[in-house]
Design an enzyme around this catalytic site. Sequence first.
Site, mmCIF file in Angstrom:
data_model
loop_
_atom_site.group_PDB
_atom_site.id
_atom_site.type_symbol
_atom_site.label_atom_id
_atom_site.label_comp_id
_atom_site.label_asym_id
_atom_site.label_seq_id
_atom_site.Cartn_x
_atom_site.Cartn_y
_atom_site.Cartn_z
ATOM 1 N N HIS A 104 0.817 -1.217 0.000
ATOM 2 C CA HIS A 104 0.000 0.000 0.000
ATOM 3 C C HIS A 104 0.848 1.264 0.000
ATOM 4 C CE1 HIS A 104 0.740 0.626 4.364
ATOM 5 N NE2 HIS A 104 0.689 -0.688 4.420
ATOM 6 N N ASP A 105 0.394 2.236 -0.783
ATOM 7 C CA ASP A 105 0.959 3.589 -0.819
ATOM 8 C C ASP A 105 2.354 3.675 -1.426
ATOM 9 O OD1 ASP A 105 -1.312 4.869 0.682
ATOM 10 O OD2 ASP A 105 -0.600 3.502 2.235
ATOM 11 N N GLY A 122 5.146 -1.059 2.670
ATOM 12 C CA GLY A 122 4.287 0.091 2.471
ATOM 13 C C GLY A 122 5.053 1.399 2.371
#
Length: 262
Positions: free
Chosen positions: A121-122, A139
């Site tokens: 994520h991200d 992440g």
Amino acid sequence: MALIHPTAVVDPQARIDASVAIGPYTVIGPHVTIGAGTTVGPHAVIEGHTTIGRDNSIFQFASIGAIPQDKKYDGEPCELVIGDRNTIREFTTFNIGSPGGGGVTRIGDDNWIMAYVHIAHDCQVGNRTTLANNTTLGGHVELGDWVTVGGLSGIHQFVKVGPHAMVGFASAVSQDVPPFMLVDGNPLAVRGINATGLKRRDYDAPRIAVVKQMHRLLYREGRTLEQARTAIEGLAAQSPESAKDVALMSAFLTAATRGIAR
């Protein structure tokens, strides 16, 4: 109509260009957009708020747009955005963003992403990167343009890897890697500059010489990071043809948040 195999399950709300080819048993969710010329192999799953650009090749068993592996995630409508002309091989896993990290995982254009790569994520992945088999990005990782990561390497969350850097096979990357550097190992060590990569990108001898000077100022003269950055900034006046390379390095060193790989 898009070239959709009859066994594929494509939500009617998905926005699929008429030139997209989708293989057998693939599943496409309602919030997915796929651009012209992209191919999706069999048994892939593309879900979440995922936008995929033009002329991508997504191979079988890829998992694209699943929710983040983050215990704090609570169903927020975060996104995954993939650019154009990427090659995404088998068993890759790309997650959407999270509310705490800006909400968007982003992958640029012309990337070569090999089997079993995980992009959490991200993450923000630039253009023309090469991620070899089993590369894992925690992440919030940021990869600059033209980064190469060797197979079985892990990059710790929040780490930044600068443009044109190369990470060798089976490396553990827990600090920021400045542009142009060649690193490998566990613990990680800087081995020199990515000279071969720069030559392949048509860097001439004077520009490579300035990159070597930046490496020496960072790693060979016992300077503090701030002293090295100040000295590197002075190279722009000495070598105007390398001003952009010097600015790139200076900006990266200023923005580094986890300390740089030494």
